[in-house]
Design a protein around this motif. Structure first.
Motif, short mmCIF file in Angstrom:
data_model
loop_
_atom_site.label_atom_id
_atom_site.label_comp_id
_atom_site.label_asym_id
_atom_site.label_seq_id
_atom_site.Cartn_x
_atom_site.Cartn_y
_atom_site.Cartn_z
N ASP A 3 -15.78 70.76 -21.56
CA ASP A 3 -14.77 71.82 -21.56
C ASP A 3 -13.50 71.27 -20.92
OD1 ASP A 3 -13.15 74.06 -21.07
OD2 ASP A 3 -14.84 75.32 -20.47
N GLY A 4 -12.60 70.78 -21.76
CA GLY A 4 -11.37 70.16 -21.28
C GLY A 4 -10.53 71.08 -20.43
N ALA A 5 -10.44 72.35 -20.80
CA ALA A 5 -9.63 73.30 -20.04
C ALA A 5 -10.19 73.49 -18.63
CB ALA A 5 -9.55 74.64 -20.77
N ALA A 6 -11.50 73.58 -18.51
CA ALA A 6 -12.12 73.76 -17.19
C ALA A 6 -11.92 72.50 -16.34
CB ALA A 6 -13.60 74.08 -17.33
N THR A 7 -12.08 71.33 -16.94
CA THR A 7 -11.89 70.08 -16.21
C THR A 7 -10.44 69.94 -15.78
OG1 THR A 7 -13.73 69.03 -17.36
CG2 THR A 7 -12.14 67.57 -16.31
N ALA A 8 -9.51 70.21 -16.68
CA ALA A 8 -8.08 70.12 -16.34
C ALA A 8 -7.73 71.10 -15.23
CB ALA A 8 -7.23 70.39 -17.58
N ALA A 9 -8.35 72.27 -15.23
CA ALA A 9 -8.05 73.28 -14.21
C ALA A 9 -8.43 72.79 -12.81
CB ALA A 9 -8.75 74.59 -14.53
N TRP A 10 -9.65 72.24 -12.67
CA TRP A 10 -10.01 71.80 -11.32
C TRP A 10 -9.20 70.57 -10.91
CZ3 TRP A 10 -11.81 67.03 -10.28
CH2 TRP A 10 -12.65 66.37 -11.17
N MET A 11 -8.83 69.72 -11.87
CA MET A 11 -7.99 68.56 -11.53
C MET A 11 -6.61 68.99 -11.07
SD MET A 11 -8.95 65.80 -14.47
CE MET A 11 -10.43 64.82 -14.30
N GLN A 12 -6.06 70.02 -11.71
CA GLN A 12 -4.76 70.54 -11.28
C GLN A 12 -4.87 71.11 -9.87
OE1 GLN A 12 -2.31 72.49 -14.66
NE2 GLN A 12 -4.48 72.70 -15.24
N ASP A 13 -5.93 71.87 -9.61
CA ASP A 13 -6.11 72.48 -8.29
C ASP A 13 -6.32 71.43 -7.19
OD1 ASP A 13 -5.86 75.00 -9.39
OD2 ASP A 13 -8.03 75.38 -9.45
N LEU A 14 -7.21 70.47 -7.44
CA LEU A 14 -7.54 69.48 -6.41
C LEU A 14 -6.48 68.41 -6.25
CD1 LEU A 14 -11.37 68.82 -6.87
CD2 LEU A 14 -10.23 70.04 -5.02
N PHE A 15 -6.00 67.86 -7.35
CA PHE A 15 -5.14 66.69 -7.29
C PHE A 15 -3.65 67.01 -7.41
CE2 PHE A 15 -9.00 64.58 -9.49
CZ PHE A 15 -9.65 64.43 -8.28
N GLY A 16 -3.31 68.26 -7.72
CA GLY A 16 -1.91 68.61 -7.87
C GLY A 16 -1.29 68.09 -9.16
N HIS A 64 -10.38 68.74 -29.40
CA HIS A 64 -9.18 69.16 -28.68
C HIS A 64 -8.99 68.21 -27.51
CE1 HIS A 64 -6.16 72.13 -27.45
NE2 HIS A 64 -6.53 71.86 -26.20
N SER A 65 -7.75 67.77 -27.27
CA SER A 65 -7.45 66.90 -26.14
C SER A 65 -6.46 67.55 -25.20
CB SER A 65 -6.86 65.56 -26.62
OG SER A 65 -7.87 64.76 -27.18
N ILE A 66 -6.64 67.28 -23.92
CA ILE A 66 -5.72 67.72 -22.88
C ILE A 66 -5.37 66.49 -22.04
CG2 ILE A 66 -5.37 69.17 -20.85
CD1 ILE A 66 -7.38 71.13 -22.03
N HIS A 67 -4.08 66.23 -21.90
CA HIS A 67 -3.62 65.13 -21.04
C HIS A 67 -3.20 65.74 -19.71
CE1 HIS A 67 -2.45 62.51 -24.77
NE2 HIS A 67 -3.73 62.88 -24.77
N VAL A 68 -3.89 65.39 -18.65
CA VAL A 68 -3.62 65.94 -17.32
C VAL A 68 -3.41 64.80 -16.34
CG1 VAL A 68 -6.09 66.19 -16.76
CG2 VAL A 68 -4.42 67.58 -15.55
N GLY A 69 -2.36 64.90 -15.54
CA GLY A 69 -2.06 63.85 -14.57
C GLY A 69 -0.67 64.00 -14.00
N THR A 70 -0.01 62.85 -13.80
CA THR A 70 1.34 62.83 -13.27
C THR A 70 2.30 62.49 -14.41
OG1 THR A 70 1.33 60.46 -12.75
CG2 THR A 70 0.41 61.95 -11.08
N ASP A 71 3.56 62.31 -14.08
CA ASP A 71 4.54 61.95 -15.11
C ASP A 71 4.34 60.53 -15.64
OD1 ASP A 71 5.73 64.44 -14.98
OD2 ASP A 71 7.26 63.80 -13.54
#
Length: 126
Positions: free
Chosen positions: A14-27, A41-48
């Motif tokens: 579940d990409g959305a669930a994984t991205a959500a906790w990464m946003q919360d924990l890692f900013g 479906h792909s979600i790119h989550v991280g920094t700039d």
């Protein structure tokens, strides 16, 4: 010539669930998301400048028994933090269990597994 890691791409349930906790924990933030190969479906989550590409396939996923014994297996993903004690508290509050603590050169670290049993290393360099 120099090189730097830009992203890693791996499969999650579940990409959305994984991205959500990464946003919360890692900013981190979602840089892009959309349709991907094979109806996924792909979600790119991280920094700039660096990110993780979370791929969720269109079909159900299976879990391999042990990545450390699987050629090409993903063993863990490491993130660097500036306050490892605060991050360990946040990881616990997010419902994950920190373990395998280490304090050796070049820094302190601990590990945890997410809901897909993917291992993450959290390290602070002194």
């Amino acid at each position: 010539m120099t090189a730097q890691l830009e992203h890693a791409n791996y499969t999650v349930s579940d990409g959305a669930a994984t991205a959500a906790w990464m946003q919360d924990l890692f900013g981190w933030h979602i840089r892009w998301q959309g349709a991907a190969k094979d109806g996924g479906h792909s979600i790119h989550v991280g920094t700039d400048t660096q990110y993780l590409a979370l791929y969720t396939p269109g079909a159900d996923t299976t879990q391999q028994p042990n990545s450390y014994l699987t050629r090409g297996g993903l063993n863990h993903i490491a993130v660097v933090v500036d306050d490892i004690d605060a991050m360990e508290d946040a990881v616990t509050a997010a419902g994950f269990t920190p373990g395998n603590h280490g304090d050796y050169e070049p820094g302190r670290r601990f590990y945890f597994h997410d809901h897909d049993n993917i291992e993450y290393e959290v390290v602070q360099y002194d």
